[in-house]
Design a protein around this motif. Sequence first.
Motif, PDB file in Angstrom:
ATOM      1  N   UNK A 122      -2.042  19.630   4.195  1.00 32.67           N
ATOM      2  CA  UNK A 122      -3.099  19.192   5.109  1.00 32.67           C
ATOM      3  C   UNK A 122      -2.657  18.094   6.076  1.00 32.67           C
ATOM      4  N   UNK A 123      -1.510  17.451   5.793  1.00 33.01           N
ATOM      5  CA  UNK A 123      -0.987  16.314   6.561  1.00 33.01           C
ATOM      6  C   UNK A 123      -1.912  15.095   6.486  1.00 33.01           C
ATOM      7  N   UNK A 159       0.850  -1.185   0.000  1.00 29.10           N
ATOM      8  CA  UNK A 159       0.000   0.000   0.000  1.00 29.10           C
ATOM      9  C   UNK A 159       0.885   1.234   0.000  1.00 29.10           C
ATOM     10  N   UNK A 160       0.707   2.078  -1.019  1.00 29.55           N
ATOM     11  CA  UNK A 160       1.476   3.312  -1.113  1.00 29.55           C
ATOM     12  C   UNK A 160       0.662   4.500  -0.646  1.00 29.55           C
ATOM     13  N   UNK A 161       1.160   5.197   0.370  1.00 27.01           N
ATOM     14  CA  UNK A 161       0.500   6.386   0.895  1.00 27.01           C
ATOM     15  C   UNK A 161       1.541   7.477   1.087  1.00 27.01           C
ATOM     16  N   UNK A 218      -2.540   9.727  10.579  1.00 25.07           N
ATOM     17  CA  UNK A 218      -3.381   9.775   9.378  1.00 25.07           C
ATOM     18  C   UNK A 218      -3.085   8.611   8.441  1.00 25.07           C
ATOM     19  N   UNK A 219      -1.806   8.303   8.241  1.00 22.60           N
ATOM     20  CA  UNK A 219      -1.440   7.200   7.349  1.00 22.60           C
ATOM     21  C   UNK A 219      -1.903   5.866   7.926  1.00 22.60           C
ATOM     22  N   UNK A 242       5.343  20.251  10.951  1.00 20.73           N
ATOM     23  CA  UNK A 242       5.398  19.522   9.684  1.00 20.73           C
ATOM     24  C   UNK A 242       4.915  18.087   9.817  1.00 20.73           C
ATOM     25  N   UNK A 243       4.414  17.740  10.991  1.00 23.31           N
ATOM     26  CA  UNK A 243       3.921  16.382  11.203  1.00 23.31           C
ATOM     27  C   UNK A 243       5.013  15.368  11.456  1.00 23.31           C
TER      28      UNK A 243
END
Length: 225
Positions: free
Chosen positions: A117-118, A109-111, A151-152, A205-206
């Motif tokens: 928006x992060x 899975x590519x994210x 988020x990921x 920057x997360x």
Amino acid sequence: MTSSFPSNIHLSTHPLLRAKLSQLRSSSTTAKETKALVHDIALILGVEALGHALQSSPAQKDTTPLGYAYTTEKITPERISVMPILRSGLGMIDAIQNLLPSPVPIHHLGLFRDKATLSAVEYYNNLPYREPSAPPSELTILLDPIIATGATACAAIDTLRDWGTQRIVMISVLGSMPGLVKAAEEWGECVEIWVGAVDQECDGNGMIKPGLGDVGDRLFMAIGK
């Protein structure tokens, strides 16, 4: 710290893992050393996580080299799959494959994280189509060295839930406290997260503070690109 975690977050206290993680944090660690350290940490976490998620049961008979009969054992559940999140999850595959007694399907899975928006944006997914009547994966082992904003991890969990997997074990080297809690709450008791260490927060920057930097860049010598 662990008392404030949701019950499905498991923080390793293994002294070898903690020593290796402190080496991995260093800016002087080379790409080759980074690869070895990520592998070793994933191996330790994998032993802990899968020791909790799997069970063994008697299987068929076999004989030893001396001719004595014995009963073999197999692991359950049997329908297991592995999913690394690209790119950095690739550095954890070998450790988990080496632990499992038989080969299992590996899906990718590519994210990537939108810088403004992060939020997580999917760019690659090779999960096979599954007929509604086909038996689902009973357990998916989700690999990503870092859980920063969460988020990921949440996007990956949602993708696997929609695909039909019944349970997820996520293995990560490092997480931020808010990101881990967010991921742990995404699918409740169907997700177990095993993590090597926890830092308290992310920067604007997360990125986790103090963190490890971008593990994918460090593994593939892509820093600055």
